[in-house]
Write a protein that holds these residues in place. Structure first.
Motif, PDB file in Angstrom:
ATOM      1  N   GLY A  88      15.756   3.342 -13.874  1.00  0.00           N
ATOM      2  CA  GLY A  88      16.368   4.637 -13.604  1.00  0.00           C
ATOM      3  C   GLY A  88      15.970   5.163 -12.233  1.00  0.00           C
TER       4      GLY A  88
ATOM      5  N   LYS B  88      19.466  -0.094 -25.748  1.00  0.00           N
ATOM      6  CA  LYS B  88      19.736  -1.536 -25.783  1.00  0.00           C
ATOM      7  C   LYS B  88      18.509  -2.313 -26.232  1.00  0.00           C
ATOM      8  CE  LYS B  88      23.666  -1.901 -22.833  1.00  0.00           C
ATOM      9  NZ  LYS B  88      24.365  -2.725 -21.849  1.00  0.00           N
ATOM     10  N   ASP B  89      17.321  -1.846 -25.781  1.00  0.00           N
ATOM     11  CA  ASP B  89      16.087  -2.506 -26.216  1.00  0.00           C
ATOM     12  C   ASP B  89      15.895  -2.321 -27.718  1.00  0.00           C
ATOM     13  OD1 ASP B  89      15.522  -3.407 -23.697  1.00  0.00           O
ATOM     14  OD2 ASP B  89      14.328  -1.655 -23.159  1.00  0.00           O
TER      15      ASP B  89
ATOM     16  N   ALA C 190      18.112   5.153 -18.133  1.00  0.00           N
ATOM     17  CA  ALA C 190      16.877   4.866 -18.869  1.00  0.00           C
ATOM     18  C   ALA C 190      17.150   4.951 -20.377  1.00  0.00           C
ATOM     19  CB  ALA C 190      15.782   5.837 -18.455  1.00  0.00           C
TER      20      ALA C 190
ATOM     21  N   LEU D 156      20.032   4.606 -21.835  1.00  0.00           N
ATOM     22  CA  LEU D 156      20.911   3.493 -22.201  1.00  0.00           C
ATOM     23  C   LEU D 156      20.103   2.215 -22.438  1.00  0.00           C
ATOM     24  CD1 LEU D 156      23.804   2.266 -22.443  1.00  0.00           C
ATOM     25  CD2 LEU D 156      23.669   1.782 -20.008  1.00  0.00           C
ATOM     26  N   LEU D 157      19.173   1.933 -21.500  1.00  0.00           N
ATOM     27  CA  LEU D 157      18.376   0.707 -21.626  1.00  0.00           C
ATOM     28  C   LEU D 157      17.472   0.784 -22.848  1.00  0.00           C
ATOM     29  CD1 LEU D 157      17.493  -0.095 -17.918  1.00  0.00           C
ATOM     30  CD2 LEU D 157      19.318  -1.024 -19.341  1.00  0.00           C
ATOM     31  N   GLN D 158      16.946   1.990 -23.146  1.00  0.00           N
ATOM     32  CA  GLN D 158      16.099   2.128 -24.336  1.00  0.00           C
ATOM     33  C   GLN D 158      16.892   1.839 -25.606  1.00  0.00           C
ATOM     34  OE1 GLN D 158      14.475   6.020 -23.732  1.00  0.00           O
ATOM     35  NE2 GLN D 158      12.779   5.268 -22.490  1.00  0.00           N
TER      36      GLN D 158
ATOM     37  N   ASN E 282      12.330  -8.553 -23.635  1.00  0.00           N
ATOM     38  CA  ASN E 282      12.706  -8.449 -25.051  1.00  0.00           C
ATOM     39  C   ASN E 282      12.564  -9.795 -25.756  1.00  0.00           C
ATOM     40  OD1 ASN E 282      13.312  -5.737 -25.090  1.00  0.00           O
ATOM     41  ND2 ASN E 282      15.437  -6.049 -24.461  1.00  0.00           N
TER      42      ASN E 282
ATOM     43  N   ARG F 239      14.556  -7.452 -17.913  1.00  0.00           N
ATOM     44  CA  ARG F 239      14.504  -6.666 -19.140  1.00  0.00           C
ATOM     45  C   ARG F 239      14.767  -7.572 -20.352  1.00  0.00           C
ATOM     46  NH1 ARG F 239      18.864  -4.611 -20.424  1.00  0.00           N
ATOM     47  NH2 ARG F 239      18.750  -4.197 -22.637  1.00  0.00           N
TER      48      ARG F 239
ATOM     49  N   ALA G  86      12.655   0.603 -18.306  1.00  0.00           N
ATOM     50  CA  ALA G  86      13.903   1.384 -18.281  1.00  0.00           C
ATOM     51  C   ALA G  86      13.752   2.569 -17.325  1.00  0.00           C
ATOM     52  CB  ALA G  86      14.259   1.859 -19.686  1.00  0.00           C
ATOM     53  N   GLY G  87      12.585   3.249 -17.400  1.00  0.00           N
ATOM     54  CA  GLY G  87      12.337   4.370 -16.502  1.00  0.00           C
ATOM     55  C   GLY G  87      12.329   3.922 -15.052  1.00  0.00           C
TER      56      GLY G  87
ATOM     57  N   ALA H 135      18.059  -4.705 -29.439  1.00  0.00           N
ATOM     58  CA  ALA H 135      17.478  -6.055 -29.420  1.00  0.00           C
ATOM     59  C   ALA H 135      16.379  -6.151 -30.468  1.00  0.00           C
ATOM     60  CB  ALA H 135      16.936  -6.378 -28.029  1.00  0.00           C
TER      61      ALA H 135
ATOM     62  N   ASP I 138      10.283   0.752 -22.329  1.00  0.00           N
ATOM     63  CA  ASP I 138      10.558   2.111 -21.853  1.00  0.00           C
ATOM     64  C   ASP I 138      10.127   2.263 -20.400  1.00  0.00           C
ATOM     65  OD1 ASP I 138      11.535   2.705 -24.259  1.00  0.00           O
ATOM     66  OD2 ASP I 138       9.909   4.032 -24.901  1.00  0.00           O
TER      67      ASP I 138
ATOM     68  N   GLN J  70      16.134  -8.557 -33.829  1.00  0.00           N
ATOM     69  CA  GLN J  70      15.009  -9.420 -34.170  1.00  0.00           C
ATOM     70  C   GLN J  70      14.573  -9.183 -35.617  1.00  0.00           C
ATOM     71  OE1 GLN J  70      13.779 -11.979 -32.485  1.00  0.00           O
ATOM     72  NE2 GLN J  70      12.521 -12.367 -34.304  1.00  0.00           N
TER      73      GLN J  70
END
Lengths: 464, 308
Positions: free
Chosen positions: A391, B56-57, B50, B52-54, A115, A111, A387-388, B60, A384, B64
């Motif tokens: 999950g 975090k993205d 999901a 949470l990661l969104q 990014n 991930r 991330a999905g 990020a 996304d 930037q």
């Protein structure tokens, strides 16, 4: 005189019977920690009476039978519950391992690489002609490709381990079924007279429990006291013979399938460790690999489509940024950056009349890919989608772990129920020992009295 | 499920499994408290991971944008200070020119001022060719080549750059200019600073115009007057740079507040609720002690101990 000698036999029967009671209690105590042991109890009865003119005359006691405390319903239930336990245990272990590959909550791994890859193009937009920044774009691209390939490799490694485990589990199953078949013979011999064979039956039950952990089985005891075991309707133990199941790799396949007499019975496997392994190998991991391929394939296409629209520092049209995946090959397994020279990165959309292009529009567009919903990813952005996906991996691991926790409780309850019926209690055994001991002492005393009476009679006869 | 006949194996099994479960909970709670996070692997909370990661993205992404704004700010600040120097330099030129236009000046003193102005023109040329980290900042998008070249014989300055403005992405859907091309600052049509300077230099250095025309004083005054629109253009360009700089600063403020919002969203999902976790830890530690206490008594006395 006749009656006195008969009384000696009565006393003797009491000694014998109670001694047996003490032995059985002692044996129960000795086996208190033996797995699968079922406690045994002497069943006493009055010995056949002597018919005399005055009526019946009791001839002491005898041990009619040794009863073994067991509840076959609970024992069968334990075998069944063990199957789900075996399946969930295996799945939970494997999924936890897979989850670790994507446990990227901290900021290292796939991930993060994703990014940083898009961010590197944004940096390039800030300084489109800098060789240092271009070098960073290349290294971010290489890192991303490496992360995807590494995730792919780790998944296939787990898949191969599961496949090897399938083979090992099949061997374990064969070993258990042949032991069960051998024990069938012993049980049948021992129980021909109608008595519970105790340890042979206990041992067979223990092995059936272990077999249940490995694979779904159905156990039926026949009239000859032998158990017949079938796996999804295919007989694997019939009386004293076990059928060997096989693990063979088919000509057109990559993984072991389960065979019986040359027929593929993989679809008959529906529970136990073996099913857990097959699920992980054939359902979970392939679906994760597919998602990785979709992600990598879309990334390669989208980046290349943009990159070929621009111009590099040498004024040449941009080439492919990532090496296009060969038809039929896995994108995730093969993703690699095609460019090695930093000046070959295209950051510009327009070509000036002379000199290197300083326009940053294409670099901005490439950085902007991070926010574009991709049709190929179900209208999700790259991050996304990932991330999905993470999950999904987490949910599968959680479901298996939660299921395992519940199943452990169930198995524990059923084991407790079984032990409540069959397990040895020291209090009970001590009480039995005292009971038998007192009876033994009384019988001995009785024999001694009869003996002295006999002596007295002999003395009287001799004195005449 | 009530069991009325308890044998030692049941007690041991229950003890062991209860202890294992309690210890597993203590382990989880300790990890939550020491790391400050209640999610360390996706299965800790698959429903929220999901989201949470969104977040975090997104964080990020904001970082930037922030870096881009900082890049733009650094470059524009450099341009701003170069233009500040250029304005000061032009003020000096005007001063010297006005001084030379005075009737008490001789052709010789005017020639001296002419030399001064020539030197100032060359300084302006250097400013116009300013480079930041190897990139010419007034060259439009042609950052690799010096944008302004001087023909040493004629004194004519030509622009080799282009009119391109590179935009930087400084927020979701927000971009800002990172440069002002030199041809809109120094050599705009009709507002060409270098041309005006050259006109002034010519006027200062030519005492007897031929063919006969306006006096040298008139020529100098005319040249000074023609400065006005070019000087205005320089000031306007500086304002443009200032407004670009302002956009970068505003972007940073917006990003900081968005960043704060996302961080608080992340914290809501990820951060350990310390009060709750510590309470649960204390409860489970108490349970563990109690379980261990019971375990120590498991080898409790049996009838065997009383009858010997």
């Amino acid at each position: 005189m006749n009656q006195l000698f008969t009384s000696l036999y009565i006393g003797l029967s009491g000694l014998r019977a109670n001694q047996m009671g003490i032995s059985l209690a002692g044996n129960n105590v000795a086996n208190i920690n033996t797995p699968g042991y079922s406690r045994q109890r002497a069943i006493f009865a009055a010995a056949d009476p002597l018919h005399i003119a005055e009526g019946q005359f009791g001839m002491g006691a005898t041990v009619l039978d040794v009863s073994v405390a067991r509840d076959r319903f609970i024992e069968a239930r334990l075998v069944r519950e063990n199957q789900t336990l075996g399946q969930l245990d295996t799945m939970s272990q494997n999924l936890r391992q897979i989850e670790a590959v994507f446990a990227d909550t901290g900021g290292v791994g796939l991930r993060d690489s994703l990014n940083k890859f898009f961010a590197s193009f944004s940096d390039l937009a800030g300084n489109p002609t800098s060789t240092a920044v271009r070098q960073q774009v290349l290294s971010a691209g290489n890192n991303l490709a490496g992360s995807i390939r590494s995730a792919y490799t780790q998944l296939t490694a787990t898949q191969n381990t599961a496949n090897q485990d399938v083979k090992a589990t099949v061997n374990q199953i064969n070993s258990l079924t042949s032991q069960i078949a051998a024990l069938n013979t012993r049980v049948a011999q021992e129980e021909a007279a109608g008595h519970d064979s105790g340890r042979y039956r206990d041992e067979r039950q223990l092995l059936l429990g272990q077999l249940g952990q490995l694979v779904n089985i159905n156990v039926v005891e026949d009239s000859g006291r032998m158990v017949n075991v079938d796996l999804g309707g295919r007989s694997i133990v019939t009386g004293n013979t076990a059928a060997t199941i096989g693990a063979t790799v088919p000509a057109t396949g990559q993984f072991y399938q389960i065979t019986l007499n040359g027929n593929d019975i993989t679809n008959q496997v529906s529970n136990g460790k073996l099913y857990g392994l097959l699920q992980v190998r054939d359902v979970n991991i392939p679906s994760y690999l597919q998602s990785l391929d979709t992600l990598a394939g879309t990334l390669i296409t989208q980046v290349n489509t943009l990159h070929t629209q621009g111009y590099d520092l040498n004024r040449a049209a941009g080439g492919n940024f990532f090496t296009p995946t060969a038809p039929g090959a896995s994108a995730a397994q093969n993703i690699a950056v095609a460019i090695t020279a930093p000046d070959r990165i295209a950051a510009a959309r327009t070509l000036p009349p002379s000199g290197p292009p300083g326009d940053n529009q294409l670099a901005r567009d490439l950085a902007g890919l991070a926010n574009v919903r991709q049709a190929g990813l179900g209208s999700a952005t790259f991050s996304d989608y990932f991330a999905g996906f993470t999950g999904r991996v987490g949910a599968a691991a959680r479901d298996a772990a939660d299921g395992l926790k519940t199943q452990r409780q169930i198995v524990r309850q059923v084991q407790n129920l079984r032990d409540s019926v069959s397990g040895v209690s020291l209090d009970e055994e001590m009480a039995s020992i005292i009971q038998y001991q007192k009876a033994y002492e009384a019988s001995a005393r009785f024999v001694s009295i009869v003996s002295s009476l006999t002596e007295e009679t002999m003395r009287l006869l001799g004195g005449r | 499920m009530g069991i009325d006949r308890i044998v030692p194996s049941i007690s041991y099994r229950n003890f062991l499994e209860d202890l294992t479960e309690t210890r597993a909970r203590i382990e989880t709670e300790t990890r939550e408290i020491s790391s400050g996070r209640r999610i360390s692997v996706p299965s800790d909370n698959p429903a929220e991971i999901a989201k949470l990661l969104q977040f975090k993205d997104a964080l990020a992404g904001l970082d930037q944008y922030g870096r881009n704004a900082a890049t733009g700010r650094a470059r524009l600040s450099y341009a701003d200070s170069a233009l500040d120097s250029a304005v000061n330099l032009m003020n000096t030129v005007l001063q010297r020119g006005t001084f030379a236009a005075s009737d008490i000046q001789t052709p010789a003193s005017r020639r001296a001022v002419g030399d001064e102005v020539t030197a100032l023109r060359d300084q302006l040329l250097n400013l116009a060719n300013s480079a930041y980290q190897g990139n010419f900042i007034f060259a439009g998008q042609q950052v690799s080549t010096a944008p302004f070249t001087l023909n040493a014989t004629t004194g004519v300055v030509t622009y080799n750059g282009d009119s391109g403005v590179n935009q930087l992405d400084i927020g979701p859907g927000v971009s800002g200019g990172a440069n002002v091309p030199g041809n809109q600052i120094f050599t705009a049509a009709g507002k060409d600073l270098f041309a005006a300077l050259n006109e002034l230099i010519t006027a200062l250095k030519n005492p007897a115009p031929s063919p006969p025309g306006p006096s040298q004083t008139t020529q100098i005054t005319t040249a000074l007057n023609s400065f006005t629109p070019a000087f205005e253009q320089l000031r306007a360009a500086r304002t443009t740079v200032g407004s670009y700089l302002g956009a970068m600063d505003r972007a940073k403020q917006v990003l900081d507040s968005q960043r704060f919002q996302i961080l608080s969203n992340i914290g809501g999902i990820e951060d350990t609720n310390m009060a709750e976790s510590i309470t649960r830890l204390v409860q489970d530690q108490t349970a563990e002690s109690a379980t261990l206490g019971i375990g120590a008594r498991l080898s409790r006395r049996t009838l065997f101990d009383f009858i010997g």
